[in-house]
Scaffold this active site. Structure first.
Site, PDB file in Angstrom:
ATOM      1  N   LEU A  17      -9.093 -98.351  33.796  1.00 17.62           N
ATOM      2  CA  LEU A  17      -8.980 -96.919  33.894  1.00 17.62           C
ATOM      3  C   LEU A  17      -7.975 -96.804  32.569  1.00 17.62           C
ATOM      4  CD1 LEU A  17      -8.653 -94.532  35.497  1.00 17.62           C
ATOM      5  CD2 LEU A  17      -6.154 -94.960  36.799  1.00 17.62           C
ATOM      6  N   LYS A  18      -8.165 -97.489  32.100  1.00 14.57           N
ATOM      7  CA  LYS A  18      -6.558 -97.654  31.002  1.00 14.57           C
ATOM      8  C   LYS A  18      -7.667 -96.536  29.572  1.00 14.57           C
ATOM      9  CE  LYS A  18      -4.727 -99.229  26.928  1.00 14.57           C
ATOM     10  NZ  LYS A  18      -3.405 -98.293  26.480  1.00 14.57           N
ATOM     11  N   LYS A 118      11.470 -92.214  35.830  1.00 15.54           N
ATOM     12  CA  LYS A 118      11.647 -93.754  36.441  1.00 15.54           C
ATOM     13  C   LYS A 118      11.683 -93.438  37.707  1.00 15.54           C
ATOM     14  CE  LYS A 118      11.751 -96.509  32.025  1.00 15.54           C
ATOM     15  NZ  LYS A 118      13.017 -97.357  31.769  1.00 15.54           N
ATOM     16  N   TRP A 571      12.353-105.592  32.034  1.00 14.05           N
ATOM     17  CA  TRP A 571      11.155-105.800  31.975  1.00 14.05           C
ATOM     18  C   TRP A 571       9.994-106.638  31.712  1.00 14.05           C
ATOM     19  CZ3 TRP A 571      11.270-101.164  27.755  1.00 14.05           C
ATOM     20  CH2 TRP A 571      11.893 -99.780  28.151  1.00 14.05           C
ATOM     21  N   GLU A 615      18.129 -97.694  34.575  1.00  9.13           N
ATOM     22  CA  GLU A 615      16.632 -98.301  35.744  1.00  9.13           C
ATOM     23  C   GLU A 615      17.444 -99.044  36.200  1.00  9.13           C
ATOM     24  OE1 GLU A 615      13.002-100.745  34.989  1.00  9.13           O
ATOM     25  OE2 GLU A 615      13.265 -99.830  33.782  1.00  9.13           O
ATOM     26  N   HIS A 651      19.382 -97.974  21.686  1.00 15.88           N
ATOM     27  CA  HIS A 651      18.552 -96.687  21.847  1.00 15.88           C
ATOM     28  C   HIS A 651      18.456 -96.503  23.801  1.00 15.88           C
ATOM     29  CE1 HIS A 651      15.542 -93.302  22.661  1.00 15.88           C
ATOM     30  NE2 HIS A 651      14.710 -94.446  23.431  1.00 15.88           N
ATOM     31  N   CYS A 653      16.832 -94.576  26.848  1.00 14.91           N
ATOM     32  CA  CYS A 653      15.286 -93.001  27.558  1.00 14.91           C
ATOM     33  C   CYS A 653      15.366 -92.828  29.020  1.00 14.91           C
ATOM     34  CB  CYS A 653      14.498 -93.741  26.897  1.00 14.91           C
ATOM     35  SG  CYS A 653      13.116 -94.906  27.207  1.00 14.91           S
ATOM     36  N   HIS A 704       6.180 -89.415  23.889  1.00 14.92           N
ATOM     37  CA  HIS A 704       5.233 -89.488  24.676  1.00 14.92           C
ATOM     38  C   HIS A 704       3.918 -88.438  24.959  1.00 14.92           C
ATOM     39  CE1 HIS A 704       8.565 -92.143  25.666  1.00 14.92           C
ATOM     40  NE2 HIS A 704       7.119 -92.913  26.572  1.00 14.92           N
TER      41      HIS A 704
END
Length: 767
Positions: A17-18, A118, A571, A615, A651, A653, A704
């Site tokens: 799919l990517k 998220k 992650w 997150e 950082h 996000c 993004h």
């Protein structure tokens, strides 16, 4: 007894799919070819589940970008700025959909994408719905009906999946003041009723409505919305069977009112709330089927059949087999597709691989548990228990030296020598930076050439010296380009890194890696999380050589770039045999050693990225303190071993910081860079209200999205920023790393960013 799956990975086992989406965006394939690839992935998923004996197979769990965006399109929650896309000749519903996800800059239009944040406490990003007061809704996209019919045509009767109406509203954002988005439920519910009617007419008997917000702290009006919605659904559809699914935590605190909800089945996550089962059995009426999430849909370790069977047997004794379904804890989009694709013994030892299960294997575990409910005297059970015991006692997992180092960490290891007010003065003298200093978040575009070199090196087609020389030349050119553009603090570009977590995992002991263990992060962006299987330590320096080389190429400052301990933890697929806090501490000690070595090598600015701090926050407020105590301490341990003059950046996000701003301040980073452009600097409310004392770099353009913002747009954002913050505390930077962007976009955007910073300096001098 039935097996029930909540959702299956939609990217394809080889990321089909990517590749298809990116080829479509680049104009290399037609829309018809993209739709065909999507159909092939769906068909393969449905057929696999049928073959493995799954009784309740989901449909509409596939998405070309994001399931929340799908829902927004379905109910016509399409912000007005996107309507013009459809008016352009040749543009389709799918083009509108991708414009909402990625922004649109073409045909004389310049449209900013929806915000992205998220999905609860996962590393999956969803597109945030935008709501306005008295907003109307109507049926726009019929995707859920179409995919049910599509599966039906393939001979597979599915269970359509939708995000429940209450959770959908709670996942969104009010775009004007003076109303609460939950008040829109009366406008939204008729569209859901229309969708359910069409599904019933198409032959659907079970519908899965995902309501993950049930695990959170709900307000009275939100609870009332649940009661109204599901009463109205039952009244309108007395014969349609509704499964309400919760996941990512316990619903124990909601049971008093949930027990009266007129539904046919309820899904509960027992991997993140095992203790709730007895209360669920006691409160939820006996005629409601329970879907028990006993197989972990968030991690890759094999299921302990003994533990799961004990839970299932407890439920069966009270409900009977016909009222108990065996399920994963949540959708399987959070795990890779198929462990059978892992054939590289060097990166993933067979002993460790035997302890793991990906999405396909988790479905096999559901089928196995269904068999084992009647008898544990089975080879399936004995083999499983041997593997569970082998992992517990393996020397691969346990390192006494690592445990001792963490245990004996000295007091004060998590504190800088002086407070920020002292450090700022020393750092300004040491670094000599201008007002509104400019920098980037770390990575630069990874071109086809760079990726090809890495692949050739991995395959042994390119020697180590030749490979490193190619990367050094790329670093030299990047440093030179940054100097020419006029950036103040440079980065080396991270060309040697495949991924910001995987790279460090490869340098640390206690990590294993996969070849095809891809999971979706957002849209076409897939990541391959490392597997933390054992105690973590740093055998040698990880970044010093590359950063020192970059610094030797320039007289300007070059940042050392590291990933923080909590983000490495969040992650990765993390071992589940010890508290996450213990693993985070081990990683923090390893990163601390790297920070100290960078400082010794003459690096004056070191960035330790922690985009995943927010997150990892538990979904219920009563559990926050325990998590934040160890998470913030882990960051401070990693960053506090340096002198006052060494400037520490971090950082973060795609996070709402309002409710944890004091803990963000406790991290005590000298500079924090955050995502701000999609929200038009709204995130700075929290920092301003708190009077955040340290420096902040609010991102001035969204990396993004492929659109390049104008210089005026960036100046406008910076002017908004200094309306919130002292101007002497403001840095200028993009929202995030530039790895996924093209050089053409990056070059123009950074030139405009530097010019915007210069304009702000000139205004400062005038004022």
């Amino acid at each position: 007894m039935l097996t029930n799956n909540l959702g299956y990975p939609r990217i394809g086992s080889l990321r089909q799919l990517k590749k298809a989406c990116e080829n479509y965006w680049a104009g290399k394939i037609s829309q018809q070819q993209l739709l065909r690839e999507g159909h092939l992935i769906k068909k393969a998923n449905w057929e696999l589940q049928k073959e493995l004996g799954i009784d309740k197979i989901p449909s509409n769990d596939f998405s070309f970008y994001d399931q929340v965006l799908d829902m927004s399109l379905m109910v016509n929650a399409i912000p007005e700025r996107f309507h013009e896309v459809l008016l352009k000749e040749g543009k389709s519903e799918l083009d509108l959909y991708f414009a909402m996800a990625r922004g649109y800059q073409n045909d004389g239009l310049d449209i900013v994408a929806l915000e992205m944040t998220k999905w609860f406490d996962t590393n999956y990003h969803y597109l945030v719905p935008e709501f306005r007061k008295d907003q109307p809704f109507k049926l726009f996209s019929t995707k859920v009906i179409d995919e049910f019919q599509e599966a039906k045509y393939e001979g597979i009767h599915t269970k359509p999946v939708l995000i429940g109406p209450v959770s959908y509203l709670l996942l969104g954002k009010e775009k004007e003041r003076g109303f609460n988005r939950i008040d829109l439920i009366s406008n939204l519910l008729p569209v859901y009723l229309e969708i359910l009617k069409k599904l019933e007419e198409a032959g659907a008997d079970w519908i899965q409505l995902d309501e993950p917000s049930l695990v959170m702290d709900l307000k009275n009006d939100e609870i009332e919305a649940f009661q109204v919605v599901y009463s109205q659904i039952r009244k309108a559809f007395p014969y349609l069977k509704i499964l309400v699914s919760s996941y990512f935590g316990s619903i124990k605190h909601q049971l008093d009112w949930l027990s009266s909800l007129p539904i046919c089945a309820l899904h509960v996550d027992l991997t993140r709330g095992e203790e709730q089962l007895s209360d669920v059995l006691a409160h939820i009426p006996a005629d409601i089927t329970l879907s028990l999430g006993v197989v972990d849909g968030r991690n890759i370790w094999i299921n302990d059949y003994s533990k799961s069977l004990n839970l299932l047997e407890e439920a069966i004794q009270q409900r009977g087999e016909e009222r108990v379904w065996i399920s994963p804890s949540c959708s399987l989009i959070h795990v890779p597709c198929d462990l059978e694709l892992e054939t590289n013994e060097e990166s993933l030892k067979s002993e460790i691989k035997a302890w793991m299960a990906f999405a396909k294997q988790k479905l096999e575990e559901l089928a196995a548990l269904k068999k084992l409910v009647t008898s544990r005297e089975n080879e399936l059970f004995s083999r499983n228990q041997k593997l569970i015991q082998a992992r517990k006692s393996s020397d691969l997992v346990h390192n006494s030296n690592v445990k001792e180092e963490a245990w004996s960490l000295s007091r004060g290891s998590d504190t800088r020598k002086n407070p920020f007010s002292v450090r700022k003065i020393l750092q300004q003298a040491h670094l000599d930076l201008p007002a509104f200093p400019t920098t980037t978040i770390g990575s630069f575009p990874q071109t086809k050439e760079v990726r090809a070199w890495r692949l050739q090196f991995k395959k042994g087609l390119l020697g180590k010296v030749e490979y490193e020389n190619l990367l050094k030349q790329e670093i030299k050119e990047t440093i030179q380009w940054q100097e020419e553009v006029g950036l103040d603090v440079l980065v080396h570009g991270e060309y040697e890194r495949n991924d910001m977590v995987e790279y460090f995992g490869e340098k640390l002991d206690g990590f294993a890696f996969t070849q095809n263990g891809w999971v979706q992060s957002y849209g076409s962006r897939c990541v391959k999380p490392p597997v933390i299987y054992g105690d973590v330590s740093r055998p040698e320096a990880m970044t010093v050589e590359w950063t020192s080389f970059a610094q030797a190429c320039t007289d300007k400052l070059v940042k050392g770039m590291l990933t923080g301990p909590v983000t490495i933890l969040q992650w990765s697929f993390v071992r589940d045999d010890q508290p996450r806090s213990s693993t985070a501490l081990q990683i923090a000690i390893a990163i601390r050693k790297e920070v100290i070595d960078l400082e010794k090598a003459g690096i004056k600015i070191i960035q330790i990225d922690e985009p995943a701090i927010r997150e990892g926050l538990p979904l219920r407020k009563e559990e926050w303190k325990g998590y934040l105590d160890w998470a913030i301490r882990a960051f401070r341990i990693s960053s506090s071993g340096v002198k006052n003059q060494t400037q520490i950046h971090t950082h973060m996000c795609y996070s709402d910081f309002n409710d944890i701003i004091s803990e963000i301040a406790e991290m005590d980073a000298d500079v924090i860079t955050i995502e701000c452009s999609r929200s038009q600097m709204e995130l700075l409310d929290a920092f301003a209200a708190f009077q955040y004392p340290n420096d902040i770099g609010p991102g001035v353009y969204d990396i993004h999205s492929p659109r390049v913002p104008s210089e005026e747009e960036m100046v406008d954002l910076l002017e908004k920023a200094i309306s919130y913050l002292p101007q002497e505390n403001v840095w200028v930077n993009p929202d995030c790393g530039l790895k996924t962007r093209q050089w053409s976009e990056t070059t123009e955007a950074l030139k405009r960013m530097v010019n915007a910073a210069q304009q702000m300096r000139e205004k400062l001098l005038v004022n």
